[in-house]
Design a protein around this motif. Sequence first.
Motif, PDB file in Angstrom:
ATOM      1  N   LEU A 141      -1.686  17.955  -2.765  1.00 10.93           N
ATOM      2  CA  LEU A 141      -2.467  16.981  -3.533  1.00 10.93           C
ATOM      3  C   LEU A 141      -3.865  17.469  -3.894  1.00 10.93           C
ATOM      4  O   LEU A 141      -4.360  17.191  -4.985  1.00 10.93           O
ATOM      5  CB  LEU A 141      -2.586  15.671  -2.747  1.00 10.93           C
ATOM      6  CG  LEU A 141      -1.332  14.833  -2.668  1.00 10.93           C
ATOM      7  CD1 LEU A 141      -1.545  13.664  -1.718  1.00 10.93           C
ATOM      8  CD2 LEU A 141      -0.948  14.313  -4.033  1.00 10.93           C
ATOM      9  N   PHE A 142      -4.531  18.161  -2.970  1.00 10.53           N
ATOM     10  CA  PHE A 142      -5.953  18.431  -3.158  1.00 10.53           C
ATOM     11  C   PHE A 142      -6.292  19.887  -3.463  1.00 10.53           C
ATOM     12  O   PHE A 142      -7.387  20.176  -3.924  1.00 10.53           O
ATOM     13  CB  PHE A 142      -6.738  17.967  -1.931  1.00 10.53           C
ATOM     14  CG  PHE A 142      -6.561  16.497  -1.673  1.00 10.53           C
ATOM     15  CD1 PHE A 142      -7.116  15.558  -2.527  1.00 10.53           C
ATOM     16  CD2 PHE A 142      -5.809  16.052  -0.605  1.00 10.53           C
ATOM     17  CE1 PHE A 142      -6.931  14.205  -2.315  1.00 10.53           C
ATOM     18  CE2 PHE A 142      -5.627  14.695  -0.376  1.00 10.53           C
ATOM     19  CZ  PHE A 142      -6.192  13.778  -1.237  1.00 10.53           C
ATOM     20  N   GLU A 143      -5.390  20.793  -3.249  1.00 14.55           N
ATOM     21  CA  GLU A 143      -5.666  22.200  -3.510  1.00 14.55           C
ATOM     22  C   GLU A 143      -5.946  22.486  -4.986  1.00 14.55           C
ATOM     23  O   GLU A 143      -6.823  23.285  -5.295  1.00 14.55           O
ATOM     24  CB  GLU A 143      -4.521  23.087  -3.009  1.00 14.55           C
ATOM     25  CG  GLU A 143      -4.779  24.565  -3.177  1.00 14.55           C
ATOM     26  CD  GLU A 143      -6.040  25.059  -2.500  1.00 14.55           C
ATOM     27  OE1 GLU A 143      -6.696  25.964  -3.040  1.00 14.55           O
ATOM     28  OE2 GLU A 143      -6.402  24.514  -1.439  1.00 14.55           O
ATOM     29  N   ILE A 173       0.846  -1.190   0.000  1.00 20.39           N
ATOM     30  CA  ILE A 173       0.000   0.000   0.000  1.00 20.39           C
ATOM     31  C   ILE A 173       0.884   1.243   0.000  1.00 20.39           C
ATOM     32  O   ILE A 173       1.788   1.371   0.818  1.00 20.39           O
ATOM     33  CB  ILE A 173      -0.943   0.014   1.223  1.00 20.39           C
ATOM     34  CG1 ILE A 173      -1.913  -1.159   1.130  1.00 20.39           C
ATOM     35  CG2 ILE A 173      -1.680   1.340   1.312  1.00 20.39           C
ATOM     36  CD1 ILE A 173      -2.818  -1.314   2.334  1.00 20.39           C
ATOM     37  N   THR A 174       0.591   2.124  -0.923  1.00 20.41           N
ATOM     38  CA  THR A 174       1.263   3.419  -0.967  1.00 20.41           C
ATOM     39  C   THR A 174       0.218   4.465  -0.609  1.00 20.41           C
ATOM     40  O   THR A 174      -0.850   4.511  -1.220  1.00 20.41           O
ATOM     41  CB  THR A 174       1.826   3.706  -2.367  1.00 20.41           C
ATOM     42  OG1 THR A 174       2.718   2.653  -2.723  1.00 20.41           O
ATOM     43  CG2 THR A 174       2.542   5.032  -2.410  1.00 20.41           C
ATOM     44  N   ALA A 175       0.505   5.271   0.378  1.00 13.44           N
ATOM     45  CA  ALA A 175      -0.464   6.256   0.847  1.00 13.44           C
ATOM     46  C   ALA A 175       0.166   7.636   0.913  1.00 13.44           C
ATOM     47  O   ALA A 175       1.373   7.773   1.118  1.00 13.44           O
ATOM     48  CB  ALA A 175      -0.977   5.855   2.228  1.00 13.44           C
ATOM     49  N   SER A 176      -0.672   8.628   0.752  1.00 10.00           N
ATOM     50  CA  SER A 176      -0.203  10.001   0.915  1.00 10.00           C
ATOM     51  C   SER A 176      -0.170  10.332   2.405  1.00 10.00           C
ATOM     52  O   SER A 176      -0.815   9.675   3.219  1.00 10.00           O
ATOM     53  CB  SER A 176      -1.124  10.970   0.183  1.00 10.00           C
ATOM     54  OG  SER A 176      -2.411  10.971   0.773  1.00 10.00           O
ATOM     55  N   SER A 177       0.558  11.362   2.714  1.00  8.47           N
ATOM     56  CA  SER A 177       0.647  11.845   4.087  1.00  8.47           C
ATOM     57  C   SER A 177      -0.349  12.979   4.279  1.00  8.47           C
ATOM     58  O   SER A 177      -0.542  13.789   3.369  1.00  8.47           O
ATOM     59  CB  SER A 177       2.057  12.356   4.359  1.00  8.47           C
ATOM     60  OG  SER A 177       2.086  13.081   5.565  1.00  8.47           O
ATOM     61  N   PRO A 178      -0.977  13.075   5.445  1.00  6.13           N
ATOM     62  CA  PRO A 178      -1.859  14.223   5.694  1.00  6.13           C
ATOM     63  C   PRO A 178      -1.130  15.560   5.522  1.00  6.13           C
ATOM     64  O   PRO A 178      -1.744  16.564   5.188  1.00  6.13           O
ATOM     65  CB  PRO A 178      -2.312  14.018   7.141  1.00  6.13           C
ATOM     66  CG  PRO A 178      -2.218  12.546   7.353  1.00  6.13           C
ATOM     67  CD  PRO A 178      -1.018  12.108   6.542  1.00  6.13           C
ATOM     68  N   ASP A 179       0.179  15.551   5.713  1.00  4.81           N
ATOM     69  CA  ASP A 179       0.962  16.775   5.526  1.00  4.81           C
ATOM     70  C   ASP A 179       0.986  17.228   4.062  1.00  4.81           C
ATOM     71  O   ASP A 179       1.256  18.392   3.776  1.00  4.81           O
ATOM     72  CB  ASP A 179       2.402  16.577   6.008  1.00  4.81           C
ATOM     73  CG  ASP A 179       2.478  16.323   7.499  1.00  4.81           C
ATOM     74  OD1 ASP A 179       1.533  16.723   8.223  1.00  4.81           O
ATOM     75  OD2 ASP A 179       3.468  15.718   7.941  1.00  4.81           O
ATOM     76  N   ASP A 180       0.697  16.312   3.136  1.00  3.81           N
ATOM     77  CA  ASP A 180       0.698  16.622   1.703  1.00  3.81           C
ATOM     78  C   ASP A 180      -0.675  17.053   1.190  1.00  3.81           C
ATOM     79  O   ASP A 180      -0.876  17.187  -0.014  1.00  3.81           O
ATOM     80  CB  ASP A 180       1.165  15.413   0.893  1.00  3.81           C
ATOM     81  CG  ASP A 180       2.597  15.039   1.194  1.00  3.81           C
ATOM     82  OD1 ASP A 180       3.370  15.935   1.606  1.00  3.81           O
ATOM     83  OD2 ASP A 180       2.948  13.862   1.017  1.00  3.81           O
ATOM     84  N   ARG A 181      -1.599  17.261   2.091  1.00  2.00           N
ATOM     85  CA  ARG A 181      -2.981  17.557   1.705  1.00  2.00           C
ATOM     86  C   ARG A 181      -3.072  18.751   0.755  1.00  2.00           C
ATOM     87  O   ARG A 181      -3.733  18.686  -0.276  1.00  2.00           O
ATOM     88  CB  ARG A 181      -3.817  17.808   2.948  1.00  2.00           C
ATOM     89  CG  ARG A 181      -5.239  18.143   2.641  1.00  2.00           C
ATOM     90  CD  ARG A 181      -6.047  18.310   3.898  1.00  2.00           C
ATOM     91  NE  ARG A 181      -7.417  18.601   3.526  1.00  2.00           N
ATOM     92  CZ  ARG A 181      -8.165  19.469   4.138  1.00  2.00           C
ATOM     93  NH1 ARG A 181      -7.699  20.153   5.156  1.00  2.00           N
ATOM     94  NH2 ARG A 181      -9.398  19.672   3.749  1.00  2.00           N
TER      95      ARG A 181
END
Length: 94
Positions: free
Chosen positions: A70-72, A59-67
Motif C-alpha cells: 500500500l505505501f511503498e 469499517i474496512t481496514a488494511s492489514s499491517p501485513d499489506d504495508r
Amino acid sequence: MSQEWPLWEIFIRSQHGLAHKHVGSLHAPDAEMALKNARDVYTRRNEGVSIWVVKSADITASSPDDRDVLFEPAASKIYRHPTFFPMPDEVKHL
C-alpha cells in the motif's frame, strides 16, 4: 434466543483538537443509543465537543501485513515530500 447488539467504534473530538480520535468500542442496538452510551462512557469529564459512532462491521481496514504493497509506491515519488523543494531561509516554522 438472544441476539447480541452490534459493536460500535467510538471517536471523540477533544476541546483542544481538530481530529476525532478512536477511544473505544461498545455494543448498542442502534446509532442513537450508541451515541448516548458513548457520551456517558467516554465523556464523563466534559472532554469532548463531538462524538462519532460507526458500526464496526462498516469499517474496512488494511492489514499491517499489506504495508509494503500500500505505501511503498509513495516512497518513489520524492516530489511529494517537502524536502524536495528548497525553502528560503526567511521562511520559519514550516
